[in-house]
Design a protein around this motif. Structure first.
Motif, short mmCIF file in Angstrom:
data_model
loop_
_atom_site.label_atom_id
_atom_site.label_comp_id
_atom_site.label_asym_id
_atom_site.label_seq_id
_atom_site.Cartn_x
_atom_site.Cartn_y
_atom_site.Cartn_z
N THR A 24 32.27 -17.47 53.70
CA THR A 24 31.66 -18.53 54.49
C THR A 24 32.56 -18.86 55.68
N ILE A 71 20.77 -8.59 54.66
CA ILE A 71 21.39 -8.54 55.99
C ILE A 71 20.32 -8.11 56.98
N VAL A 76 21.29 -14.33 58.08
CA VAL A 76 22.40 -13.36 57.96
C VAL A 76 22.07 -12.16 58.85
N THR A 79 24.84 -8.63 62.83
CA THR A 79 26.14 -8.85 63.47
C THR A 79 27.12 -9.58 62.54
N ALA A 80 26.62 -10.16 61.45
CA ALA A 80 27.48 -10.85 60.49
C ALA A 80 28.26 -9.85 59.62
N ARG A 82 30.71 -6.77 59.44
CA ARG A 82 31.68 -6.09 60.31
C ARG A 82 32.52 -5.11 59.51
N LEU A 114 31.43 -9.77 55.46
CA LEU A 114 30.11 -10.33 55.74
C LEU A 114 30.21 -11.84 55.73
N ARG A 115 30.02 -12.42 56.91
CA ARG A 115 30.06 -13.89 57.04
C ARG A 115 28.66 -14.44 56.82
N VAL A 116 28.55 -15.36 55.87
CA VAL A 116 27.26 -15.98 55.55
C VAL A 116 27.40 -17.49 55.64
#
Length: 160
Positions: A24, A71, A76, A79-80, A82, A114-116
């Motif tokens: 997060t 994704i 999400v 681009t989240a 990487r 993965l930023r969520v």
């Protein structure tokens, strides 16, 4: 005559995989507990389905299969996800070597982040994982059974 589905031998796993650290904005990390090894906590991992499968596609598929997080949605976006450019080569634990072709003892693992959003719902695949926890990154690293997974989480502040 073909074998019934239950008797059809599974193909050997490809010894190239992804590790996806899901986190997060506050750097809380999602860990999931393995169904086949209670007490073994990890990030999302999974092998390529095909030798030429793009690694990002492997990561997307594994995240969806293991957590239900899709994704490429508004919440999400692609681009989240990487590729952190980190690669680990490690000995496959003996308990899992039977999944690979005879003589295969090492796996090459590619690390993604993965930023969520906080509060992203997670739906575990019950045959693979039995529990989940969102933990501060340092605590998550301490809980991982895999040294390469713990090291990847410790790199999170650098890549977030």
């Amino acid at each position: 005559m073909s074998l019934p589905a239950a008797e059809t031998p599974r193909p050997f796993k490809i010894p190239e995989s992804v590790l996806v650290v899901i986190y997060t904005p506050a750097l809380d990390v999602l860990l999931i507990e393995r169904a086949d090894k209670p007490g073994f906590w990890q990030s999302v991992t999974g092998s390529k389905d095909l030798v030429d499968e793009p690694l990002a596609l492997t990561a997307e598929r594994e995240v969806a299969e293991e957590t239900g997080i899709v994704i490429g949605t508004e919440a999400v976006p692609r681009t989240a996800l990487r590729d952190w450019g980190l690669v680990n080569v490690y000995e496959i634990y003996p308990v899992w070597r039977h999944r690979y072709a005879p003589g295969v003892t090492q796996n090459t693992e590619h690390v993604f982040g993965l930023r969520v959003p906080a509060g992203t719902p997670v739906r575990l695949a019950p045959r693979e994982h039995t529990a989940l926890a969102w933990l501060p990154w340092q605590e998550a690293a301490d809980r991982c059974f895999s040294p390469s997974n713990a090291e990847a989480i410790l790199q999170l502040p650098r890549f977030a």
